[in-house]
Design a protein around this motif. Structure first.
Motif, PDB file in Angstrom:
ATOM      1  N   ASP A  26      -1.892 -25.893  23.666  1.00 45.02           N
ATOM      2  CA  ASP A  26      -0.501 -26.086  24.080  1.00 45.02           C
ATOM      3  C   ASP A  26       0.482 -24.932  23.395  1.00 45.02           C
ATOM      4  O   ASP A  26       1.321 -24.112  23.972  1.00 45.02           O
ATOM      5  N   ALA A  27       0.033 -24.552  22.241  1.00 40.38           N
ATOM      6  CA  ALA A  27       0.612 -23.665  21.389  1.00 40.38           C
ATOM      7  C   ALA A  27       0.386 -22.127  22.038  1.00 40.38           C
ATOM      8  O   ALA A  27       1.437 -21.541  22.153  1.00 40.38           O
ATOM      9  N   MET A  28      -0.677 -21.976  22.563  1.00 38.91           N
ATOM     10  CA  MET A  28      -0.848 -20.718  23.342  1.00 38.91           C
ATOM     11  C   MET A  28       0.059 -20.630  24.543  1.00 38.91           C
ATOM     12  O   MET A  28       0.136 -19.396  25.045  1.00 38.91           O
ATOM     13  N   LEU A  29       0.611 -21.912  24.944  1.00 36.99           N
ATOM     14  CA  LEU A  29       1.450 -21.520  26.171  1.00 36.99           C
ATOM     15  C   LEU A  29       2.922 -20.740  25.778  1.00 36.99           C
ATOM     16  O   LEU A  29       3.526 -20.669  26.437  1.00 36.99           O
ATOM     17  N   GLN A  30       3.265 -20.977  24.445  1.00 39.70           N
ATOM     18  CA  GLN A  30       4.433 -20.473  23.875  1.00 39.70           C
ATOM     19  C   GLN A  30       4.608 -18.993  23.945  1.00 39.70           C
ATOM     20  O   GLN A  30       4.806 -18.257  22.817  1.00 39.70           O
ATOM     21  N   THR A  31       4.205 -18.394  25.087  1.00 42.20           N
ATOM     22  CA  THR A  31       4.114 -16.897  24.994  1.00 42.20           C
ATOM     23  C   THR A  31       5.366 -16.264  24.580  1.00 42.20           C
ATOM     24  O   THR A  31       5.514 -15.144  23.992  1.00 42.20           O
ATOM     25  N   ARG A  32       6.647 -16.862  24.938  1.00 37.63           N
ATOM     26  CA  ARG A  32       7.851 -16.219  24.651  1.00 37.63           C
ATOM     27  C   ARG A  32       8.334 -16.261  22.932  1.00 37.63           C
ATOM     28  O   ARG A  32       8.716 -15.335  22.533  1.00 37.63           O
ATOM     29  N   LEU A  33       7.196 -16.978  22.335  1.00 33.21           N
ATOM     30  CA  LEU A  33       7.722 -16.918  20.901  1.00 33.21           C
ATOM     31  C   LEU A  33       6.483 -15.981  20.265  1.00 33.21           C
ATOM     32  O   LEU A  33       6.739 -15.338  19.279  1.00 33.21           O
TER      33      LEU A  33
ATOM     34  N   PRO B 166      14.142 -12.607  17.190  1.00 36.36           N
ATOM     35  CA  PRO B 166      13.460 -14.041  17.565  1.00 36.36           C
ATOM     36  C   PRO B 166      12.520 -14.526  16.784  1.00 36.36           C
ATOM     37  O   PRO B 166      11.510 -13.568  16.033  1.00 36.36           O
ATOM     38  N   VAL B 167      12.322 -15.824  16.761  1.00 35.69           N
ATOM     39  CA  VAL B 167      11.310 -16.514  15.887  1.00 35.69           C
ATOM     40  C   VAL B 167       9.926 -16.315  16.657  1.00 35.69           C
ATOM     41  O   VAL B 167       9.826 -15.776  17.830  1.00 35.69           O
ATOM     42  N   ALA B 168       8.934 -17.015  16.077  1.00 32.47           N
ATOM     43  CA  ALA B 168       7.477 -16.410  16.508  1.00 32.47           C
ATOM     44  C   ALA B 168       6.613 -17.587  16.274  1.00 32.47           C
ATOM     45  O   ALA B 168       6.757 -18.648  16.864  1.00 32.47           O
ATOM     46  N   ALA B 169       5.300 -17.379  15.627  1.00 36.38           N
ATOM     47  CA  ALA B 169       4.088 -18.475  15.712  1.00 36.38           C
ATOM     48  C   ALA B 169       4.701 -19.731  15.011  1.00 36.38           C
ATOM     49  O   ALA B 169       3.785 -20.877  15.471  1.00 36.38           O
ATOM     50  N   VAL B 170       5.383 -19.869  14.137  1.00 35.28           N
ATOM     51  CA  VAL B 170       5.655 -20.984  13.481  1.00 35.28           C
ATOM     52  C   VAL B 170       6.360 -22.109  14.560  1.00 35.28           C
ATOM     53  O   VAL B 170       5.811 -23.213  14.657  1.00 35.28           O
ATOM     54  N   HIS B 171       7.257 -21.508  15.165  1.00 37.70           N
ATOM     55  CA  HIS B 171       7.829 -22.064  16.325  1.00 37.70           C
ATOM     56  C   HIS B 171       6.755 -22.554  17.338  1.00 37.70           C
ATOM     57  O   HIS B 171       6.942 -23.577  18.060  1.00 37.70           O
ATOM     58  N   ALA B 172       5.833 -21.652  17.590  1.00 38.89           N
ATOM     59  CA  ALA B 172       5.158 -21.793  18.727  1.00 38.89           C
ATOM     60  C   ALA B 172       4.148 -23.030  18.593  1.00 38.89           C
ATOM     61  O   ALA B 172       3.696 -23.830  18.937  1.00 38.89           O
ATOM     62  N   LEU B 173       3.463 -23.069  16.995  1.00 42.78           N
ATOM     63  CA  LEU B 173       2.720 -24.362  16.795  1.00 42.78           C
ATOM     64  C   LEU B 173       3.511 -25.283  16.455  1.00 42.78           C
ATOM     65  O   LEU B 173       3.004 -26.527  16.445  1.00 42.78           O
ATOM     66  N   ALA B 174       4.813 -25.325  16.173  1.00 40.73           N
ATOM     67  CA  ALA B 174       5.632 -26.596  15.756  1.00 40.73           C
ATOM     68  C   ALA B 174       5.877 -27.191  17.110  1.00 40.73           C
ATOM     69  O   ALA B 174       5.973 -28.511  17.158  1.00 40.73           O
ATOM     70  N   TYR B 175       6.053 -26.273  18.253  1.00 42.02           N
ATOM     71  CA  TYR B 175       6.673 -27.235  19.450  1.00 42.02           C
ATOM     72  C   TYR B 175       5.573 -28.179  19.980  1.00 42.02           C
ATOM     73  O   TYR B 175       6.057 -29.438  20.352  1.00 42.02           O
ATOM     74  N   PRO B 176       4.355 -28.291  20.154  1.00 37.67           N
ATOM     75  CA  PRO B 176       3.461 -29.134  20.640  1.00 37.67           C
ATOM     76  C   PRO B 176       3.435 -30.462  19.527  1.00 37.67           C
ATOM     77  O   PRO B 176       3.456 -31.349  20.240  1.00 37.67           O
TER      78      PRO B 176
ATOM     79  N   VAL C 224       4.888 -13.636  21.100  1.00 34.28           N
ATOM     80  CA  VAL C 224       4.784 -12.083  21.150  1.00 34.28           C
ATOM     81  C   VAL C 224       5.560 -11.615  20.148  1.00 34.28           C
ATOM     82  O   VAL C 224       5.577 -10.385  19.736  1.00 34.28           O
ATOM     83  N   ASN C 225       6.349 -12.537  19.277  1.00 33.15           N
ATOM     84  CA  ASN C 225       7.391 -11.754  18.325  1.00 33.15           C
ATOM     85  C   ASN C 225       6.553 -12.078  17.041  1.00 33.15           C
ATOM     86  O   ASN C 225       6.889 -11.557  16.148  1.00 33.15           O
ATOM     87  N   ASN C 226       5.259 -12.346  16.920  1.00 29.16           N
ATOM     88  CA  ASN C 226       4.682 -12.687  15.803  1.00 29.16           C
ATOM     89  C   ASN C 226       3.941 -11.319  15.134  1.00 29.16           C
ATOM     90  O   ASN C 226       3.686 -10.611  15.744  1.00 29.16           O
ATOM     91  N   PRO C 227       3.851 -11.212  13.689  1.00 28.89           N
ATOM     92  CA  PRO C 227       3.464  -9.763  13.162  1.00 28.89           C
ATOM     93  C   PRO C 227       2.111  -9.663  13.727  1.00 28.89           C
ATOM     94  O   PRO C 227       1.587  -8.410  13.650  1.00 28.89           O
TER      95      PRO C 227
ATOM     96  N   HIS D  81       9.780  -7.923  17.439  1.00 32.48           N
ATOM     97  CA  HIS D  81      10.691  -7.455  18.504  1.00 32.48           C
ATOM     98  C   HIS D  81      12.097  -7.700  18.002  1.00 32.48           C
ATOM     99  O   HIS D  81      12.670  -8.890  17.596  1.00 32.48           O
ATOM    100  N   LYS D  82      12.818  -6.837  18.276  1.00 34.48           N
ATOM    101  CA  LYS D  82      14.267  -6.706  17.844  1.00 34.48           C
ATOM    102  C   LYS D  82      14.643  -6.872  16.649  1.00 34.48           C
ATOM    103  O   LYS D  82      15.859  -6.987  16.124  1.00 34.48           O
ATOM    104  N   LYS D  83      13.806  -6.767  15.529  1.00 31.09           N
ATOM    105  CA  LYS D  83      14.180  -6.680  14.149  1.00 31.09           C
ATOM    106  C   LYS D  83      14.998  -5.530  13.775  1.00 31.09           C
ATOM    107  O   LYS D  83      14.918  -4.408  14.339  1.00 31.09           O
ATOM    108  N   ASN D  84      16.179  -5.730  13.084  1.00 26.89           N
ATOM    109  CA  ASN D  84      17.140  -4.890  12.952  1.00 26.89           C
ATOM    110  C   ASN D  84      17.700  -4.995  11.632  1.00 26.89           C
ATOM    111  O   ASN D  84      17.593  -5.890  11.063  1.00 26.89           O
ATOM    112  N   LEU D  85      18.513  -4.018  11.130  1.00 33.22           N
ATOM    113  CA  LEU D  85      19.167  -4.096   9.824  1.00 33.22           C
ATOM    114  C   LEU D  85      20.183  -5.295   9.897  1.00 33.22           C
ATOM    115  O   LEU D  85      20.220  -5.629   8.696  1.00 33.22           O
TER     116      LEU D  85
END
Length: 386
Positions: free
Chosen positions: A357-364, A260-270, A366-369, A208-212
């Motif tokens: 808990d990681a699955m609750l980080q939907t904001r992040l 925005p960042v994605a699954a690395v952060h989602a799994l790191a937060y818990p 959704v950005n994962n490839p 999402h929002k990846k740009n040049l």
């Protein structure tokens, strides 16, 4: 065509010793009484004295809030806001790591006399109404990039976090002075440096929002961080390496603020929420395994990043992507960071809870490839356990 919108702070100053001009920058913004937001460690080691002297020299009155905690809980922010209101401040300086800068952002919003919203009203994306007080950010670590992002993270319960995301949070000035980072211990330098690398990598591979523009910043950030991390870790007083790390972390912050960042952060937060593992180390622990998980959907992007780091590298996209993983793993090992959850006394029976808990980080997420399921998250935690 690549259609996008790009936002960032109004001004960036990148120069060793620039903290000595902090008072002049406050005068330029028309400030007379600022809140200086930092943490106990900065005060203990007197890393703020030059900055305060600059404020004194410029005739800027200040009140210090130095009770910021890592992963700042909501009660810390509310206490800081009340102090700021009682002092009738007209501006805010964030001085420290990501936590201090995040708290400074929220004070700048909630201590504005015209603000009627409460902290609970602004959680989420785009919920801030009205304007903030003038805001200057001075990072003392090269990692979070918070000085140039529009995000503030708040710990809202025993283990839960919420984000406040709004372009209103972009600072008026980000001041990057590498002299403030030369005293960082090797472990902190390493963890924050890997954190910045994660920001660059996830910004470049975000769906999402990846740009040049963010791609350009992410690639340059990763090159700077890759080339300077080990020198900064093992030769902590090398000012050139420190300034390059600070600049790289800032570029990565600009990149992920717009892609925005994605699954690395989602799994790191818990990991941070349950075991108080630092954010940078939490990211480092899961980084390479998340990339392996994403290879089926993002090998081309990872290969492009590998070629930025080593233009002579050869192989297919998948082979180059695996070379990137090898390079990142070597950085983590060479930095002396723990690389297994078992090394940090995380109970194996807790992995299921961490996955939930990681699955609750939907904001992040959704950005994962690649889409991440509960089973996927659990498998990643299991892979980095021992």
């Amino acid at each position: 065509m690549n259609h996008f919108s790009f936002d960032t702070v109004k001004q960036i100053i990148c120069a060793a010793g620039s903290r000595h001009q902090l008072g002049e920058h406050c005068k330029r913004l028309g400030l007379s009484h600022v809140m200086f937001v930092t943490d106990g460690g900065i005060v203990q080691y007197q890393l703020h004295h030059d900055a305060l002297q600059s404020l004194n020299n410029a005739g800027i009155e200040y009140s210090i809030y130095d009770q910021v905690l890592a992963d700042p809980p909501d009660h810390v922010i509310l206490a800081a806001v009340e102090q700021a209101k009682s002092k009738q401040i007209d501006g805010v300086i964030g001085y420290g790591g990501g936590s201090s800068m995040d708290v400074a952002k929220l004070i700048a919003i909630l201590a504005n006399p015209k603000q009627t919203q409460a902290l609970s009203d602004i959680y989420g994306v785009g919920n801030i109404q009205g304007q903030r007080l003038p805001l200057i950010q001075v990072p003392t670590t090269a990692g979070t990039g918070s000085e140039v992002t529009s995000v503030a993270i708040v710990t809202t319960g025993e283990t839960t976090k919420m984000g406040v995301v709004s372009p209103v949070l972009y600072a008026d000035l980000a001041l990057l002075d590498a002299e403030l980072t030369t005293g960082l211990p090797p472990a902190v330098t390493a963890a924050t440096g890997i954190d910045a690398m994660v920001h660059a990598i996830e910004a470049y591979t975000s769906v999402h929002k990846k740009n040049l523009y963010s791609d350009m910043l992410a690639k340059q950030a990763l090159v700077l961080l890759d080339q300077n991390l080990q020198t900064a870790v093992h030769e902590g007083h090398n000012l050139e390496a420190r300034q390059n790390m600070l600049f790289g972390a800032m570029l990565a912050g600009q990149a992920f603020a717009n892609s925005p960042v994605a699954a690395v952060h989602a799994l790191a937060y818990p990991l941070g929420g349950h075991y108080h593992i630092s954010h940078g180390l939490s990211n480092a622990l899961v980084l390479c395994e998340v990339i392996r998980f994403n290879l089926s959907h993002a090998a081309k992007h990872y290969a492009e990043l590998m070629l930025m780091l080593n233009p002579a590298a050869q192989g297919s996209d998948m082979e180059l992507a695996n070379q990137l993983i090898d390079r990142l793993e070597q950085h983590i090992l060479d930095s002396g960071l723990p690389h297994r959850l078992s090394q940090l006394n995380v109970p194996e029976q807790d992995l299921e809870m961490l996955a939930r808990d990681a699955m609750l980080q939907t904001r992040l997420l959704v950005n994962n490839p690649r889409e991440v399921t509960h089973a996927d998250a659990l498998a990643i935690y299991q892979a980095v356990y021992a």
